[in-house]
Design a protein around this motif. Sequence first.
Motif, PDB file in Angstrom:
ATOM      1  N   ALA A   1       0.851  -1.191   0.000  1.00 44.51           N
ATOM      2  CA  ALA A   1       0.000   0.000   0.000  1.00 44.51           C
ATOM      3  C   ALA A   1       0.886   1.241   0.000  1.00 44.51           C
ATOM      4  O   ALA A   1       1.934   1.257   0.655  1.00 44.51           O
ATOM      5  CB  ALA A   1      -0.919   0.017   1.228  1.00 44.51           C
ATOM      6  N   PRO A   2       0.491   2.303  -0.705  1.00 44.83           N
ATOM      7  CA  PRO A   2       1.306   3.516  -0.788  1.00 44.83           C
ATOM      8  C   PRO A   2       1.110   4.432   0.430  1.00 44.83           C
ATOM      9  O   PRO A   2       0.663   5.577   0.303  1.00 44.83           O
ATOM     10  CB  PRO A   2       0.792   4.172  -2.072  1.00 44.83           C
ATOM     11  CG  PRO A   2      -0.649   3.777  -2.119  1.00 44.83           C
ATOM     12  CD  PRO A   2      -0.727   2.395  -1.553  1.00 44.83           C
ATOM     13  N   VAL A   3       1.447   3.911   1.612  1.00 42.57           N
ATOM     14  CA  VAL A   3       1.197   4.670   2.835  1.00 42.57           C
ATOM     15  C   VAL A   3       2.480   4.864   3.644  1.00 42.57           C
ATOM     16  O   VAL A   3       2.420   5.236   4.816  1.00 42.57           O
ATOM     17  CB  VAL A   3       0.129   3.975   3.707  1.00 42.57           C
ATOM     18  CG1 VAL A   3      -1.212   3.955   2.999  1.00 42.57           C
ATOM     19  CG2 VAL A   3       0.559   2.565   4.092  1.00 42.57           C
ATOM     20  N   PHE A   4       3.648   4.653   3.019  1.00 39.89           N
ATOM     21  CA  PHE A   4       4.910   4.751   3.744  1.00 39.89           C
ATOM     22  C   PHE A   4       5.741   5.919   3.231  1.00 39.89           C
ATOM     23  O   PHE A   4       5.694   6.261   2.043  1.00 39.89           O
ATOM     24  CB  PHE A   4       5.708   3.450   3.605  1.00 39.89           C
ATOM     25  CG  PHE A   4       4.993   2.257   4.170  1.00 39.89           C
ATOM     26  CD1 PHE A   4       5.042   1.980   5.529  1.00 39.89           C
ATOM     27  CD2 PHE A   4       4.254   1.422   3.345  1.00 39.89           C
ATOM     28  CE1 PHE A   4       4.369   0.891   6.052  1.00 39.89           C
ATOM     29  CE2 PHE A   4       3.580   0.320   3.864  1.00 39.89           C
ATOM     30  CZ  PHE A   4       3.641   0.063   5.228  1.00 39.89           C
ATOM     31  N   ASN A   5       6.520   6.516   4.139  1.00 38.10           N
ATOM     32  CA  ASN A   5       7.414   7.598   3.727  1.00 38.10           C
ATOM     33  C   ASN A   5       8.742   7.020   3.247  1.00 38.10           C
ATOM     34  O   ASN A   5       8.912   5.798   3.149  1.00 38.10           O
ATOM     35  CB  ASN A   5       7.618   8.596   4.874  1.00 38.10           C
ATOM     36  CG  ASN A   5       8.274   7.976   6.110  1.00 38.10           C
ATOM     37  OD1 ASN A   5       8.923   6.928   6.045  1.00 38.10           O
ATOM     38  ND2 ASN A   5       8.117   8.635   7.248  1.00 38.10           N
ATOM     39  N   GLY A   6       9.693   7.893   2.947  1.00 37.54           N
ATOM     40  CA  GLY A   6      10.972   7.456   2.413  1.00 37.54           C
ATOM     41  C   GLY A   6      11.791   6.608   3.365  1.00 37.54           C
ATOM     42  O   GLY A   6      12.723   5.913   2.945  1.00 37.54           O
ATOM     43  N   ARG A   7      11.449   6.643   4.640  1.00 36.38           N
ATOM     44  CA  ARG A   7      12.159   5.833   5.634  1.00 36.38           C
ATOM     45  C   ARG A   7      11.422   4.536   5.950  1.00 36.38           C
ATOM     46  O   ARG A   7      11.803   3.817   6.864  1.00 36.38           O
ATOM     47  CB  ARG A   7      12.355   6.656   6.916  1.00 36.38           C
ATOM     48  CG  ARG A   7      13.192   7.915   6.724  1.00 36.38           C
ATOM     49  CD  ARG A   7      13.207   8.752   7.973  1.00 36.38           C
ATOM     50  NE  ARG A   7      13.806   8.025   9.086  1.00 36.38           N
ATOM     51  CZ  ARG A   7      13.773   8.442  10.350  1.00 36.38           C
ATOM     52  NH1 ARG A   7      13.149   9.575  10.654  1.00 36.38           N
ATOM     53  NH2 ARG A   7      14.349   7.740  11.301  1.00 36.38           N
ATOM     54  N   GLY A   8      10.364   4.276   5.201  1.00 31.80           N
ATOM     55  CA  GLY A   8       9.607   3.054   5.422  1.00 31.80           C
ATOM     56  C   GLY A   8       8.654   3.117   6.590  1.00 31.80           C
ATOM     57  O   GLY A   8       8.134   2.086   7.031  1.00 31.80           O
ATOM     58  N   GLN A   9       8.377   4.320   7.089  1.00 36.10           N
ATOM     59  CA  GLN A   9       7.469   4.481   8.215  1.00 36.10           C
ATOM     60  C   GLN A   9       6.059   4.801   7.715  1.00 36.10           C
ATOM     61  O   GLN A   9       5.902   5.555   6.749  1.00 36.10           O
ATOM     62  CB  GLN A   9       7.946   5.614   9.128  1.00 36.10           C
ATOM     63  CG  GLN A   9       9.319   5.383   9.719  1.00 36.10           C
ATOM     64  CD  GLN A   9       9.872   6.638  10.380  1.00 36.10           C
ATOM     65  OE1 GLN A   9       9.603   7.758   9.937  1.00 36.10           O
ATOM     66  NE2 GLN A   9      10.658   6.452  11.424  1.00 36.10           N
ATOM     67  N   PRO A  10       5.039   4.237   8.347  1.00 40.12           N
ATOM     68  CA  PRO A  10       3.673   4.536   7.902  1.00 40.12           C
ATOM     69  C   PRO A  10       3.306   5.995   8.150  1.00 40.12           C
ATOM     70  O   PRO A  10       3.620   6.550   9.202  1.00 40.12           O
ATOM     71  CB  PRO A  10       2.816   3.596   8.751  1.00 40.12           C
ATOM     72  CG  PRO A  10       3.657   3.246   9.934  1.00 40.12           C
ATOM     73  CD  PRO A  10       5.075   3.273   9.470  1.00 40.12           C
ATOM     74  N   VAL A  11       2.643   6.586   7.183  1.00 35.50           N
ATOM     75  CA  VAL A  11       2.161   7.965   7.300  1.00 35.50           C
ATOM     76  C   VAL A  11       0.680   7.906   7.641  1.00 35.50           C
ATOM     77  O   VAL A  11      -0.095   7.242   6.944  1.00 35.50           O
ATOM     78  CB  VAL A  11       2.390   8.739   5.990  1.00 35.50           C
ATOM     79  CG1 VAL A  11       1.828  10.158   6.101  1.00 35.50           C
ATOM     80  CG2 VAL A  11       3.876   8.765   5.651  1.00 35.50           C
ATOM     81  N   HIS A  12       0.299   8.581   8.701  1.00 42.21           N
ATOM     82  CA  HIS A  12      -1.083   8.480   9.159  1.00 42.21           C
ATOM     83  C   HIS A  12      -1.411   9.668  10.059  1.00 42.21           C
ATOM     84  O   HIS A  12      -0.520  10.407  10.492  1.00 42.21           O
ATOM     85  CB  HIS A  12      -1.281   7.192   9.965  1.00 42.21           C
ATOM     86  CG  HIS A  12      -0.395   7.124  11.186  1.00 42.21           C
ATOM     87  ND1 HIS A  12      -0.730   7.700  12.394  1.00 42.21           N
ATOM     88  CD2 HIS A  12       0.833   6.569  11.367  1.00 42.21           C
ATOM     89  CE1 HIS A  12       0.246   7.501  13.268  1.00 42.21           C
ATOM     90  NE2 HIS A  12       1.208   6.823  12.670  1.00 42.21           N
ATOM     91  N   HIS A  13      -2.672   9.842  10.326  1.00 41.27           N
ATOM     92  CA  HIS A  13      -3.120  10.781  11.360  1.00 41.27           C
ATOM     93  C   HIS A  13      -3.951   9.995  12.355  1.00 41.27           C
ATOM     94  O   HIS A  13      -5.017   9.474  12.014  1.00 41.27           O
ATOM     95  CB  HIS A  13      -3.945  11.924  10.771  1.00 41.27           C
ATOM     96  CG  HIS A  13      -4.542  12.827  11.823  1.00 41.27           C
ATOM     97  ND1 HIS A  13      -3.767  13.668  12.590  1.00 41.27           N
ATOM     98  CD2 HIS A  13      -5.821  12.976  12.256  1.00 41.27           C
ATOM     99  CE1 HIS A  13      -4.534  14.312  13.451  1.00 41.27           C
ATOM    100  NE2 HIS A  13      -5.790  13.912  13.272  1.00 41.27           N
ATOM    101  N   ARG A  14      -3.448   9.845  13.539  1.00 40.84           N
ATOM    102  CA  ARG A  14      -4.102   9.065  14.588  1.00 40.84           C
ATOM    103  C   ARG A  14      -4.414   7.643  14.104  1.00 40.84           C
ATOM    104  O   ARG A  14      -5.432   7.058  14.460  1.00 40.84           O
ATOM    105  CB  ARG A  14      -5.375   9.753  15.095  1.00 40.84           C
ATOM    106  CG  ARG A  14      -5.129  11.080  15.770  1.00 40.84           C
ATOM    107  CD  ARG A  14      -6.344  11.621  16.484  1.00 40.84           C
ATOM    108  NE  ARG A  14      -6.685  10.807  17.665  1.00 40.84           N
ATOM    109  CZ  ARG A  14      -7.602  11.142  18.565  1.00 40.84           C
ATOM    110  NH1 ARG A  14      -8.267  12.276  18.419  1.00 40.84           N
ATOM    111  NH2 ARG A  14      -7.868  10.356  19.586  1.00 40.84           N
ATOM    112  N   GLY A  15      -3.536   7.110  13.274  1.00 37.48           N
ATOM    113  CA  GLY A  15      -3.692   5.746  12.793  1.00 37.48           C
ATOM    114  C   GLY A  15      -4.478   5.614  11.511  1.00 37.48           C
ATOM    115  O   GLY A  15      -4.533   4.525  10.929  1.00 37.48           O
TER     116      GLY A  15
END
Length: 429
Positions: free
Chosen positions: A360-374
């Motif tokens: 899923a395209p939900v990760f930043n360049g460091r491989g961390q999930p990008v989200h707001h409150r999950g």
Amino acid sequence: MHASPSSVPAHHAVLIVGGGQAGLSLSHYLQQRGIDHLVLEKHTPMHAWRTQRWDAFCLVTPNWQCKLPGHDYDGPEPHGFMKKDQIVAYLEAFLKKVNPPMQTGVTVQHVKARPEGGYAVQTTAGLFTADQVVVASGGYHEPVVPRLAERLPAHITQLHSEQYRNPQSLPEGGVLVVGSGQSGAQIAEDLHLAGKRVHLAVGDAPRCARFYRGRDVVDWLADMGYYDMPVDQHPLREGVRDNTNHYVTGRDGGRDIDLRAFAKQGMKLYGLLDSLQDGVVSFQDNLKAALDQADKVYNGINAAIDKHIAEQGIDAPACEVYEPVWQPDGNHTRLDLAAEGITSVIWCIGFKPDFSWLDAPVFNGRGQPVHHRGVTRQAGLYFLGLPWLYTWGSGRFSGVARDALYLAEAIEKQALRAPVAAREPALHS
């Protein structure tokens, strides 16, 4: 169960990946709302708490902060610190209360959005589909061990912190503990108290007092609203997620961990691990800076408490400033393993996440999930139980309930927006 290629995959409105306290907390709230769901657990519920803690492990936060949904700590020591077996019992009681719909021994191998809506979830138990998916497997998946470990002498026992159990399980001889975060500092203390010759490679972890001005520091910080501070209001913003936790202990009723005091008692301290050559380990010349910075944080937290006490006019014992009881004054950059009789190395440098199974395209360049409150930008995909997902307590017993409730409400709203899109395949001409 195993789905044959021709069988219809089992469908659920929500699939929760992970049966720890996060996944079970969400199951609690989804059951309240009558939302169909299934928890998929790779091992058994609360697996990490049962298998990845050493024998003397205890909480570093007081028991009153254990506030899983519908399951506040109600034992006789709210200001005490539960030991490993007590923690497991607390969690088993929570599991029994929630009684979640769950399949254990199921590894999720691949999750991907379907063109017709919802998600396809491939597992070792076959294919599932779901309208929505929640990743509640935490962020501590793969133990971090440096490549340098491959070149240590073969006779030296090597363990990661998750494998360590007690001093008696190690061979006779000295122990090198690498890392001084919560696990490293507490394991070093465990070995030190058992009379082991301990050598500790100190990292950049900060420390805090256990008790200050008549109360547990956690109690003061709770009154000051620290544990309710959202990540977007923290001075470091999302950067706080990369911070190492402060080292302190709840052992024997709770106390500070002072590495300088350990050094006075014979523990050997070094800077950051650097290299290994011909049986000699080299460390960076940063030990003094690391200890000074940890003490600066310690005194800074206490100063914030002092300010709160003054502003609120609270009657409390006099304030104090920590003064170093020991200073580095010798060789802290070199350790000859043979000369010092090192027979064990314990790696306490943490874990790294592994979300390679989530397509899923939900990760930043460091491989961390990008989200707001999950909640991610991809509809119907969520994360739960990560450190600082929303507040300090997000990855702990104290704050996961708030996050789970928020996601349950978000899941319910999403279901109302697209109640059948994922259930009925789109018709294609």
